[in-house]
Design a protein around this motif. Structure first.
Motif, PDB file in Angstrom:
ATOM      1  N   PRO A 196       0.812  -1.225   0.000  1.00 36.25           N
ATOM      2  CA  PRO A 196       0.000   0.000   0.000  1.00 36.25           C
ATOM      3  C   PRO A 196       0.849   1.282   0.000  1.00 36.25           C
ATOM      4  O   PRO A 196       0.485   2.248  -0.679  1.00 36.25           O
ATOM      5  CB  PRO A 196      -0.818  -0.120   1.289  1.00 36.25           C
ATOM      6  N   LEU A 197       1.987   1.281   0.703  1.00 37.05           N
ATOM      7  CA  LEU A 197       2.834   2.491   0.732  1.00 37.05           C
ATOM      8  C   LEU A 197       3.445   2.771  -0.647  1.00 37.05           C
ATOM      9  O   LEU A 197       3.449   3.913  -1.117  1.00 37.05           O
ATOM     10  CB  LEU A 197       3.945   2.353   1.787  1.00 37.05           C
ATOM     11  N   HIS A 198       3.956   1.731  -1.295  1.00 32.73           N
ATOM     12  CA  HIS A 198       4.536   1.904  -2.636  1.00 32.73           C
ATOM     13  C   HIS A 198       3.464   2.383  -3.617  1.00 32.73           C
ATOM     14  O   HIS A 198       3.714   3.249  -4.452  1.00 32.73           O
ATOM     15  CB  HIS A 198       5.158   0.592  -3.135  1.00 32.73           C
ATOM     16  N   GLN A 199       2.264   1.799  -3.492  1.00 34.67           N
ATOM     17  CA  GLN A 199       1.165   2.208  -4.382  1.00 34.67           C
ATOM     18  C   GLN A 199       0.792   3.665  -4.146  1.00 34.67           C
ATOM     19  O   GLN A 199       0.581   4.421  -5.094  1.00 34.67           O
ATOM     20  CB  GLN A 199      -0.049   1.299  -4.175  1.00 34.67           C
ATOM     21  N   ARG A 200       0.739   4.057  -2.895  1.00 35.85           N
ATOM     22  CA  ARG A 200       0.396   5.444  -2.567  1.00 35.85           C
ATOM     23  C   ARG A 200       1.406   6.406  -3.201  1.00 35.85           C
ATOM     24  O   ARG A 200       1.045   7.432  -3.774  1.00 35.85           O
ATOM     25  CB  ARG A 200       0.396   5.599  -1.038  1.00 35.85           C
ATOM     26  N   HIS A 201       2.691   6.044  -3.104  1.00 37.45           N
ATOM     27  CA  HIS A 201       3.740   6.912  -3.651  1.00 37.45           C
ATOM     28  C   HIS A 201       3.598   7.046  -5.167  1.00 37.45           C
ATOM     29  O   HIS A 201       3.695   8.145  -5.719  1.00 37.45           O
ATOM     30  CB  HIS A 201       5.117   6.365  -3.284  1.00 37.45           C
ATOM     31  N   PHE A 202       3.349   5.936  -5.842  1.00 37.67           N
ATOM     32  CA  PHE A 202       3.232   6.000  -7.302  1.00 37.67           C
ATOM     33  C   PHE A 202       1.926   6.655  -7.753  1.00 37.67           C
ATOM     34  O   PHE A 202       1.871   7.253  -8.821  1.00 37.67           O
ATOM     35  CB  PHE A 202       3.465   4.615  -7.931  1.00 37.67           C
ATOM     36  N   GLU A 203       0.885   6.577  -6.919  1.00 42.76           N
ATOM     37  CA  GLU A 203      -0.348   7.340  -7.210  1.00 42.76           C
ATOM     38  C   GLU A 203      -0.010   8.835  -7.219  1.00 42.76           C
ATOM     39  O   GLU A 203      -0.431   9.582  -8.107  1.00 42.76           O
ATOM     40  CB  GLU A 203      -1.431   7.089  -6.143  1.00 42.76           C
ATOM     41  N   LEU A 374       2.648   3.180 -16.871  1.00 45.47           N
ATOM     42  CA  LEU A 374       1.909   4.032 -15.938  1.00 45.47           C
ATOM     43  C   LEU A 374       1.907   5.490 -16.398  1.00 45.47           C
ATOM     44  O   LEU A 374       0.857   6.128 -16.486  1.00 45.47           O
ATOM     45  CB  LEU A 374       2.573   3.891 -14.563  1.00 45.47           C
ATOM     46  N   TRP A 375       3.100   6.024 -16.752  1.00 41.88           N
ATOM     47  CA  TRP A 375       3.164   7.435 -17.184  1.00 41.88           C
ATOM     48  C   TRP A 375       2.382   7.650 -18.477  1.00 41.88           C
ATOM     49  O   TRP A 375       1.811   8.708 -18.693  1.00 41.88           O
ATOM     50  CB  TRP A 375       4.613   7.920 -17.394  1.00 41.88           C
ATOM     51  N   THR A 380      -2.942   1.151 -14.638  1.00 36.62           N
ATOM     52  CA  THR A 380      -3.122   1.837 -13.352  1.00 36.62           C
ATOM     53  C   THR A 380      -1.882   1.553 -12.500  1.00 36.62           C
ATOM     54  O   THR A 380      -1.075   0.671 -12.835  1.00 36.62           O
ATOM     55  CB  THR A 380      -4.349   1.289 -12.592  1.00 36.62           C
ATOM     56  N   VAL A 381      -1.755   2.257 -11.382  1.00 35.87           N
ATOM     57  CA  VAL A 381      -0.609   2.044 -10.478  1.00 35.87           C
ATOM     58  C   VAL A 381      -0.571   0.595 -10.017  1.00 35.87           C
ATOM     59  O   VAL A 381       0.462  -0.065 -10.067  1.00 35.87           O
ATOM     60  CB  VAL A 381      -0.688   3.013  -9.269  1.00 35.87           C
ATOM     61  N   LYS A 382      -1.724   0.090  -9.576  1.00 35.28           N
ATOM     62  CA  LYS A 382      -1.770  -1.280  -9.060  1.00 35.28           C
ATOM     63  C   LYS A 382      -1.372  -2.284 -10.147  1.00 35.28           C
ATOM     64  O   LYS A 382      -0.574  -3.186  -9.900  1.00 35.28           O
ATOM     65  CB  LYS A 382      -3.181  -1.589  -8.518  1.00 35.28           C
ATOM     66  N   GLU A 383      -1.907  -2.093 -11.351  1.00 36.36           N
ATOM     67  CA  GLU A 383      -1.584  -3.009 -12.462  1.00 36.36           C
ATOM     68  C   GLU A 383      -0.091  -2.982 -12.786  1.00 36.36           C
ATOM     69  O   GLU A 383       0.534  -4.028 -12.978  1.00 36.36           O
ATOM     70  CB  GLU A 383      -2.375  -2.611 -13.721  1.00 36.36           C
ATOM     71  N   ALA A 384       0.485  -1.781 -12.829  1.00 30.66           N
ATOM     72  CA  ALA A 384       1.907  -1.641 -13.190  1.00 30.66           C
ATOM     73  C   ALA A 384       2.816  -2.269 -12.137  1.00 30.66           C
ATOM     74  O   ALA A 384       3.734  -3.031 -12.458  1.00 30.66           O
ATOM     75  CB  ALA A 384       2.261  -0.171 -13.395  1.00 30.66           C
TER      76      ALA A 384
END
Length: 405
Positions: A196-203, A374-375, A380-384
């Motif tokens: 969740p933390l990594h996902q939050r950062h990439f969001e 992603l860019w 999506t962030v989760k998919e990537a």
């Protein structure tokens, strides 16, 4: 290494050659880190490997498991009759290149870490305080918005996306990038950077990209040039960029610590090593190893190591080089140059010692590919991140099978 750093390597060889009459070091440029490693493996198979090979930190596990291809540095020094004390080296640096039995495998040469570079002139022009760089990720986004409002087309960029935004990001926040203490616990390690933390950062990065606050400038260190030219105002990248910025940047620049999320317990912890080390190739005669030992001992001399650190922005490899630099007043005269050292000499935890994985070069390429999806809005962030973890773990399984883990 090319440019200012290539000149530094050539100067080290020249100065060593001038310091004695027995040996001559000949530096050869073989391209980028991964190109050099590929060329050396081919040369080793053909029976004409170099005596010394510079390998970036992500190649460490591959070199460690290259049975018969390398000769541990500790052994080379012993054979050369050169006094060698692993305790003289900065622990966070030496520890990364040390085998589980405590034997130093390669010589820490140009060790860098991830830092935050920013253009003080651009900050001034945007109404930001040039002496107060953003320390947290929310502050980076706010600074980027001000820079954009002031007309900046590239407020923030990053080089080495995996190293800065996933690997160092993880250790800086004291969370795992991979299981088994990031691979130090064995070949069964698996990637876990889709938390969740990594996902939050990439969001957050993806939102910044959508709003023109973060601009992706390509793989490897491609983004470095856009910071040095003044095109991009803020960059997360290597401390080793210092030499280039100092020589070619036409602006007042600052170096600060890697940003973090203040609500994450244990952050900031410590960043991890980057750059490269020198590996000694196997199958050479005793006379050659004696020369290699003398050369590595020369590079370890406090004066030589301190001069290298001050010239390049790479970490001082020995404690004596750090102390000498501090005594000379260099950090006071060049604010920001101490950041890399201070980020690295903090006490490490099992989660932050470093990352040592097999097929790491391939894993980084996978991360580049998936984050580019992603860019560009293809995933999506989760998919990537899930895809990068899944594909990366396939590489780890393959490496484990080949190396009998």
């Amino acid at each position: 290494m090319g440019g200012a750093l290539g000149e530094w390597v050539n100067d080290l060889a020249k100065d060593f050659n001038a310091s004695q009459k027995e040996y001559k070091v000949v530096p050869t440029f073989k391209g980028s880190y991964d190109e050099s490693m590929t060329a050396a493996i081919a040369a080793f198979r053909a029976g004409n490997a170099p005596d010394i090979l510079q390998v970036f930190e992500v190649g460490t596990a591959t070199m460690m498991y290259s049975k018969g291809a390398i000769k541990p540095v500790a052994e080379v020094m012993k054979q050369a009759g050169v006094s060698f004390d692993p305790k003289a080296y900065i622990p966070a640096v030496a520890g990364y290149y040390t085998a589980p039995n405590g034997q130093m495998l390669s010589f820490p040469f140009n060790s860098s870490t991830t830092v935050f570079h920013y253009n003080k002139d651009a900050f001034k022009a945007a109404g930001l305080d040039p002496d107060k760089p953003p320390k947290t990720w929310p502050e980076v986004a706010l600074a980027a918005a001000k820079l954009k409002a002031a007309g900046h087309k590239c407020p923030f960029t990053t080089s080495w996306i995996s190293w800065t935004q996933l690997e160092s990001f993880s250790t800086w926040h004291n969370v795992l990038f991979a299981t088994l203490n990031n691979g130090f616990g064995g070949l069964g390690a698996r990637l876990v950077f889709n938390s969740p933390l990594h996902q939050r950062h990439f969001e957050n990065l993806a939102n910044m990209a959508k709003n023109g606050l973060f601009v992706y400038k390509g793989r490897g260190n491609a983004a470095d040039a856009t910071y040095v030219s003044g095109e991009c105002a803020m960059l997360t990248g290597s401390s080793g960029l210092y030499a280039n910025v100092k020589r070619n940047g036409k602006f007042a620049f600052g170096i600060s610590t890697l940003p973090y999320y203040p609500d994450v317990p244990g952050a900031p912890q410590n960043t991890i090593i980057g750059g490269a080390s020198l590996w000694v190739m196997a199958g050479k005669n005793a006379e050659h190893y004696k020369g290699v030992g003398k050369f590595l001992a020369y590079l370890s001399q406090p004066e030589v190591a301190a001069a290298s650190h001050q010239r390049t922005g790479y970490l001082p490899v020995t404690k004596a080089a750090y102390e000498l630099t501090e005594k000379s007043g260099f950090y006071k005269q060049n604010p920001g140059t101490e950041v890399a050292v201070e980020q690295m000499i903090r006490k490490t935890t099992d989660k932050s010692r470093g990352i040592r994985l097999g097929n790491f070069v391939q894993i980084r390429t996978i991360i580049d590919e998936e984050t580019e999806n992603l860019w560009s809005g293809k995933k999506t962030v989760k998919e990537a991140l899930d895809a990068a973890v899944k594909r990366g773990n396939e590489q780890l399984v393959r490496f484990q099978k080949v190396n009998g883990g």
